[in-house]
Design a protein around this motif. Structure first.
Motif, PDB file in Angstrom:
ATOM      1  N   CYS A  80      -6.780 -11.374  11.168  1.00 19.59           N
ATOM      2  CA  CYS A  80      -6.443 -10.147  10.433  1.00 19.59           C
ATOM      3  C   CYS A  80      -7.652  -9.644   9.652  1.00 19.59           C
ATOM      4  N   ARG A  81      -8.361 -10.561   9.002  1.00 20.30           N
ATOM      5  CA  ARG A  81      -9.552 -10.166   8.248  1.00 20.30           C
ATOM      6  C   ARG A  81     -10.629  -9.624   9.184  1.00 20.30           C
ATOM      7  N   THR A  82     -10.787 -10.251  10.342  1.00 19.38           N
ATOM      8  CA  THR A  82     -11.766  -9.780  11.326  1.00 19.38           C
ATOM      9  C   THR A  82     -11.392  -8.387  11.822  1.00 19.38           C
ATOM     10  N   GLN A  83     -10.105  -8.182  12.077  1.00 23.46           N
ATOM     11  CA  GLN A  83      -9.627  -6.875  12.514  1.00 23.46           C
ATOM     12  C   GLN A  83      -9.899  -5.815  11.438  1.00 23.46           C
ATOM     13  N   LEU A  84      -9.698  -6.174  10.179  1.00 20.93           N
ATOM     14  CA  LEU A  84      -9.973  -5.250   9.085  1.00 20.93           C
ATOM     15  C   LEU A  84     -11.456  -4.906   9.027  1.00 20.93           C
ATOM     16  N   GLN A  85     -12.306  -5.910   9.162  1.00 18.24           N
ATOM     17  CA  GLN A  85     -13.751  -5.661   9.132  1.00 18.24           C
ATOM     18  C   GLN A  85     -14.196  -4.748  10.255  1.00 18.24           C
ATOM     19  N   LYS A  86     -13.606  -4.931  11.439  1.00 16.26           N
ATOM     20  CA  LYS A  86     -13.966  -4.094  12.578  1.00 16.26           C
ATOM     21  C   LYS A  86     -13.469  -2.666  12.419  1.00 16.26           C
ATOM     22  N   SER A  87     -12.386  -2.483  11.685  1.00 16.18           N
ATOM     23  CA  SER A  87     -11.831  -1.132  11.526  1.00 16.18           C
ATOM     24  C   SER A  87     -12.536  -0.328  10.423  1.00 16.18           C
ATOM     25  N   MET A  88     -13.347  -0.999   9.613  1.00 18.33           N
ATOM     26  CA  MET A  88     -14.074  -0.296   8.554  1.00 18.33           C
ATOM     27  C   MET A  88     -15.257   0.461   9.142  1.00 18.33           C
TER      28      MET A  88
ATOM     29  N   VAL B 259      -8.736   4.534  -5.618  1.00 23.73           N
ATOM     30  CA  VAL B 259      -9.554   5.458  -4.824  1.00 23.73           C
ATOM     31  C   VAL B 259      -9.980   4.798  -3.514  1.00 23.73           C
ATOM     32  N   SER B 260     -10.428   3.551  -3.587  1.00 19.06           N
ATOM     33  CA  SER B 260     -10.845   2.874  -2.353  1.00 19.06           C
ATOM     34  C   SER B 260      -9.658   2.639  -1.420  1.00 19.06           C
ATOM     35  N   SER B 261      -8.502   2.333  -1.973  1.00 18.16           N
ATOM     36  CA  SER B 261      -7.315   2.154  -1.133  1.00 18.16           C
ATOM     37  C   SER B 261      -6.867   3.469  -0.505  1.00 18.16           C
ATOM     38  N   ALA B 262      -7.000   4.551  -1.233  1.00 18.33           N
ATOM     39  CA  ALA B 262      -6.629   5.859  -0.681  1.00 18.33           C
ATOM     40  C   ALA B 262      -7.590   6.265   0.440  1.00 18.33           C
ATOM     41  N   LEU B 263      -8.877   5.961   0.265  1.00 14.35           N
ATOM     42  CA  LEU B 263      -9.859   6.304   1.295  1.00 14.35           C
ATOM     43  C   LEU B 263      -9.630   5.520   2.584  1.00 14.35           C
ATOM     44  N   PHE B 264      -9.224   4.273   2.436  1.00 17.76           N
ATOM     45  CA  PHE B 264      -9.022   3.403   3.596  1.00 17.76           C
ATOM     46  C   PHE B 264      -7.553   3.022   3.737  1.00 17.76           C
ATOM     47  N   PHE B 265      -6.680   3.999   3.541  1.00 18.29           N
ATOM     48  CA  PHE B 265      -5.243   3.751   3.524  1.00 18.29           C
ATOM     49  C   PHE B 265      -4.756   3.114   4.829  1.00 18.29           C
ATOM     50  N   ASN B 266      -5.130   3.687   5.959  1.00 20.55           N
ATOM     51  CA  ASN B 266      -4.653   3.178   7.253  1.00 20.55           C
ATOM     52  C   ASN B 266      -5.142   1.759   7.519  1.00 20.55           C
ATOM     53  N   GLN B 267      -6.396   1.487   7.196  1.00 20.90           N
ATOM     54  CA  GLN B 267      -6.935   0.154   7.435  1.00 20.90           C
ATOM     55  C   GLN B 267      -6.241  -0.884   6.555  1.00 20.90           C
ATOM     56  N   VAL B 268      -6.022  -0.537   5.297  1.00 22.18           N
ATOM     57  CA  VAL B 268      -5.364  -1.476   4.378  1.00 22.18           C
ATOM     58  C   VAL B 268      -3.922  -1.696   4.798  1.00 22.18           C
ATOM     59  N   ARG B 269      -3.232  -0.634   5.211  1.00 23.45           N
ATOM     60  CA  ARG B 269      -1.838  -0.764   5.664  1.00 23.45           C
ATOM     61  C   ARG B 269      -1.756  -1.682   6.879  1.00 23.45           C
ATOM     62  N   ASP B 270      -2.658  -1.485   7.853  1.00 24.08           N
ATOM     63  CA  ASP B 270      -2.657  -2.338   9.044  1.00 24.08           C
ATOM     64  C   ASP B 270      -2.960  -3.786   8.685  1.00 24.08           C
ATOM     65  N   TYR B 271      -3.897  -3.996   7.762  1.00 21.62           N
ATOM     66  CA  TYR B 271      -4.218  -5.359   7.340  1.00 21.62           C
ATOM     67  C   TYR B 271      -3.021  -6.024   6.657  1.00 21.62           C
ATOM     68  N   GLN B 272      -2.327  -5.282   5.790  1.00 20.33           N
ATOM     69  CA  GLN B 272      -1.170  -5.863   5.111  1.00 20.33           C
ATOM     70  C   GLN B 272      -0.074  -6.241   6.102  1.00 20.33           C
TER      71      GLN B 272
ATOM     72  N   MET C 170     -19.780  -0.126   5.816  1.00 22.91           N
ATOM     73  CA  MET C 170     -19.008  -1.057   4.995  1.00 22.91           C
ATOM     74  C   MET C 170     -19.096  -2.496   5.495  1.00 22.91           C
ATOM     75  N   ARG C 171     -19.595  -2.717   6.703  1.00 22.96           N
ATOM     76  CA  ARG C 171     -19.626  -4.067   7.271  1.00 22.96           C
ATOM     77  C   ARG C 171     -20.735  -4.872   6.703  1.00 22.96           C
TER      78      ARG C 171
ATOM     79  N   ILE D 117       0.826  -1.202   0.000  1.00 23.88           N
ATOM     80  CA  ILE D 117       0.000   0.000   0.000  1.00 23.88           C
ATOM     81  C   ILE D 117       0.866   1.260   0.000  1.00 23.88           C
ATOM     82  N   SER D 118       2.099   1.167   0.482  1.00 24.13           N
ATOM     83  CA  SER D 118       2.958   2.348   0.512  1.00 24.13           C
ATOM     84  C   SER D 118       3.400   2.769  -0.891  1.00 24.13           C
TER      85      SER D 118
END
Length: 143
Positions: free
Chosen positions: A130-138, A102-115, A142-143, A50-51
């Motif tokens: 990790c997937r559960t953590q990503l779902q909770k951070s959205m 665009v979706s990755s830019a909007l959720f940059f922090n969540q995607v970075r943490d998931y990766q 989005m859930r 993502i970086s």
């Protein structure tokens, strides 16, 4: 009996291309090759991390410009149907890539943490966490 139709000795009865037409065709093909490289480069850079989102966005913008240039050349010169089909297909891929960026830019922090989490996950259970953590951070919508 009809005499043979000899059009300057070229196969298939086609006229040989002039030097200007060959140069124009070569330029169109080079633009098309550059377009394909930009599209594939954007897609593969996006897969890295993502970086590198900025680099993928830059390659996507270059691909859009090159794709438009190839379409304009095709509209003016009507050179190759293969180039037209490839360019249209590539622009569809670029459109999907824009949505991903665009979706990755909007959720940059969540995607970075998931990766980061998924790189460290050695088991299926850890990957699931990790997937559960990503779902909770959205956001809630989005859930």
């Amino acid at each position: 009996m009809n005499p043979p139709n000899d059009s300057a000795g070229s196969p298939g009865g086609q006229h040989p291309l002039s030097d200007a037409a060959k140069a124009s065709q070569a330029k169109t093909h080079n633009l098309f090759r550059s377009f394909v490289v930009a599209v594939l480069g954007s897609f593969f850079v996006y897969q890295l991390d993502i970086s590198y989102l900025w680099l993928s966005a830059l390659l996507t913008a270059i691909a859009i410009v090159l794709g438009i240039m190839v379409l304009v050349r095709y509209a003016k010169l009507k050179e190759s149907k293969f180039v037209l089909f490839g360019t249209i297909s590539g622009l569809v891929v670029v459109a999907v890539q824009v949505l991903l960026l665009v979706s990755s830019a909007l959720f940059f922090n969540q995607v970075r943490d998931y990766q980061q989490c998924s790189r460290q996950a050695l088991t299926e259970q850890a990957a699931s966490m990790c997937r559960t953590q990503l779902q909770k951070s959205m956001p809630v919508q989005m859930r």
